[in-house]
Design a protein around this motif. Structure first.
Motif, short mmCIF file in Angstrom:
data_model
loop_
_atom_site.label_atom_id
_atom_site.label_comp_id
_atom_site.label_asym_id
_atom_site.label_seq_id
_atom_site.Cartn_x
_atom_site.Cartn_y
_atom_site.Cartn_z
N PHE A 1 0.83 -1.21 0.00
CA PHE A 1 0.00 0.00 0.00
C PHE A 1 0.86 1.26 0.00
N CYS B 1 3.08 2.23 2.39
CA CYS B 1 3.17 2.91 3.68
C CYS B 1 3.66 1.94 4.74
N LEU C 1 -1.80 2.57 8.38
CA LEU C 1 -3.00 2.03 7.74
C LEU C 1 -4.18 2.06 8.71
N CYS D 1 -9.02 0.17 5.17
CA CYS D 1 -8.57 -1.06 4.49
C CYS D 1 -9.76 -1.93 4.12
N GLU E 1 -11.46 -0.53 1.19
CA GLU E 1 -10.65 -0.78 0.00
C GLU E 1 -10.86 -2.22 -0.48
N TYR F 1 -2.55 5.80 0.38
CA TYR F 1 -2.87 4.53 1.04
C TYR F 1 -4.15 4.70 1.87
N SER G 1 -5.75 5.56 4.59
CA SER G 1 -5.14 6.29 5.70
C SER G 1 -6.04 6.32 6.92
N PRO H 1 -4.41 2.75 -4.65
CA PRO H 1 -3.09 3.07 -5.17
C PRO H 1 -2.78 2.44 -6.52
#
Ligand SMILES: Cc1cc2nc3c(=O)[nH]c(=O)nc-3n(C[C@H](O)[C@H](O)[C@H](O)COP(=O)(O)OP(=O)(O)OC[C@H]3O[C@@H](n4cnc5c(N)ncnc54)[C@H](O)[C@@H]3O)c2cc1C
Length: 371
Positions: A36, A38, A43, A48, A51, A313, A315, A346
């Motif tokens: 990702f 990072c 994260l 996540c 995503e 990412y 975030s 990303p």
């Protein structure tokens, strides 16, 4: 809101499981966070999950047999494209949009789609008149985009299994490496001979990339070679490079005596720059990476002034920010780019999806300009 690594520690808490937690943390850092772009502690779990739920593109790696520019050229067919035209100021209102370039040129348009990386907005490279609303400014600051560093190393011979493609390396200098093999004949038009047909790419992101950026490039390559020696060489002890090395017969300290060329972009470093000890070169069985190394370079994406990092990412605490970033300004300025995708961040798919979304927002305006 939980950080991903806190979440791991809540679910696995006591006694003999502790080493397992560390291992899991290392693995998640190398496999998940590094991919990702990072570090694990940056994260957000909620982001996540969002995503993961929105990822509809399957698990197959698509590897292009030609440069990415061919995709861009294909999409741009029939369009009028102005290169080297850096936007410095965006003036907008109910009448339309004026884009001011850094050279004092102006383009006037009914609508504009802004698809610059979020770092360009975070660093205030482009100013807006009228200024951006607070919700947009907050969104810009809350979406994270870190640095990514790629280490490219060319070798004269293959020293890894033939079917190997990608390795995730937990708790190592390079968290991930992958292999690219080029045909032995190369149609280079600029007259330069290729450095070697076997290429290993090392990929670092987040804090790991930040730490590597502080090292001279030659040292980044030395540490990468050391890791590859340890992974693929037949050595009983850890294949650390000695801090000292020899250059043209003179003993030097790679951290202090070699000029740092990292301010220049894409410099190729040869064996002499990297200071491979002579005895390593003579031991292809124990130190194959050092022995077969032809040259390489370090690509630091933070230094690309029009990108300034890798990619965004999922975030922590950025839930909803991507919608706010994508929100048009007075139905005249529209936003695209991977950072504006609420689900998949990303990647190329996100960039293309958001371009389509922004274009359809303009097409769906009625003549009075209503969305
Ligand atoms: C090291 C690395 C590896 C990656 N690997 C993959 C991968 O394997 N698969 C994948 O799908 N994606 C990968 N990505 C991510 C992918 O490249 C991005 O998600 C994608 O390029 C984002 O597209 P974009 O259009 O949003 O932004 P960009 O591609 O960054 O385009 C933004 C454009 O805005 C321009 N710009 C900036 N400032 C200005 C200005 N002031 N005026 C005018 N123009 C400006 C820039 O020059 C640039 O052309 C990788 C990225 C990196 C850095």
């Amino acid at each position: 809101m939980l950080l991903t690594y806190q979440w791991l520690n809540i679910f696995i808490v006591e006694g003999p499981i502790i080493p397992f937690i560390s291992l899991l943390n290392y693995q998640c850092a190398a496999i998940y966070a590094n991919d990702f772009g990072c570090s694990l502690k940056q994260l957000g779990v909620r982001e996540c999950i969002q995503e993961a739920q929105n990822w509809i593109y399957g698990d197959t790696y698509l590897i292009l047999d030609r440069p990415m520019s061919s995709v861009v050229d294909f999409i741009a067919k029939g369009l009028q494209v102005h290169l080297d035209w850096a936007v410095q100021r965006v003036q907008y209102g109910t009448h339309g949009v004026k884009l001011h370039s850094s050279d004092g040129l102006i383009v006037t348009a009914d609508y504009a789609i802004l698809a610059v990386p979020v770092t360009i907005l975070q660093h205030g490279v482009i100013t807006f008149n009228p200024p951006l609303p607070k919700a947009k400014l907050d969104a810009i600051q809350s979406i994270g985009m870190n640095n990514c560093v790629k280490v490219l190393m060319a070798f004269s011979d293959r020293f890894w299994p033939e079917d190997m493609f990608d390795v995730v390396c937990t708790n190592c200098f390079l968290p991930e490496i992958w292999i690219t093999q080029y045909p032995s004949t190369s149609n280079h038009t600029d007259g330069r001979a290729p450095l070697g047909k076997f290429i290993v790419v090392g990929f670092m992101a987040g804090e790991v990339a930040a730490a590597a950026s502080r090292l001279p490039e030659a040292e980044v390559i030395r540490r990468s070679l050391s890791q590859l020696d340890e992974m693929f060489g037949q050595v009983s002890q850890k294949a650390e490079y000695d801090r000292s090395g020899y250059c043209h017969g003179i003993k030097v300290d790679p951290l202090n005596d070699i000029p740092d060329r990292s301010k220049d972009l894409h410099n190729f470093l040869t064996r002499d720059h990297v200071l491979i000890p002579r005895e390593y070169v003579q031991c292809p069985r124990s130190r194959p990476a050092s022995a077969f190394f032809q040259g390489g370079c370090v690509v630091n994406w933070e230094k690309e002034s029009f990108v300034r990092g890798g990619y965004t990412y999922p975030s922590l605490n950025a839930h909803g920010a991507r919608f706010a970033l994508a929100e048009p300004l007075q139905k005249r300025v529209f936003f695209a780019g991977e950072a504006t995708h609420p689900g998949v961040n990303p990647c190329m798919q996100a960039a293309i999806d958001t371009g389509r979304r922004a274009a359809s927002e303009i097409l769906s305006l009625d003549v009075s300009g209503r969305l």
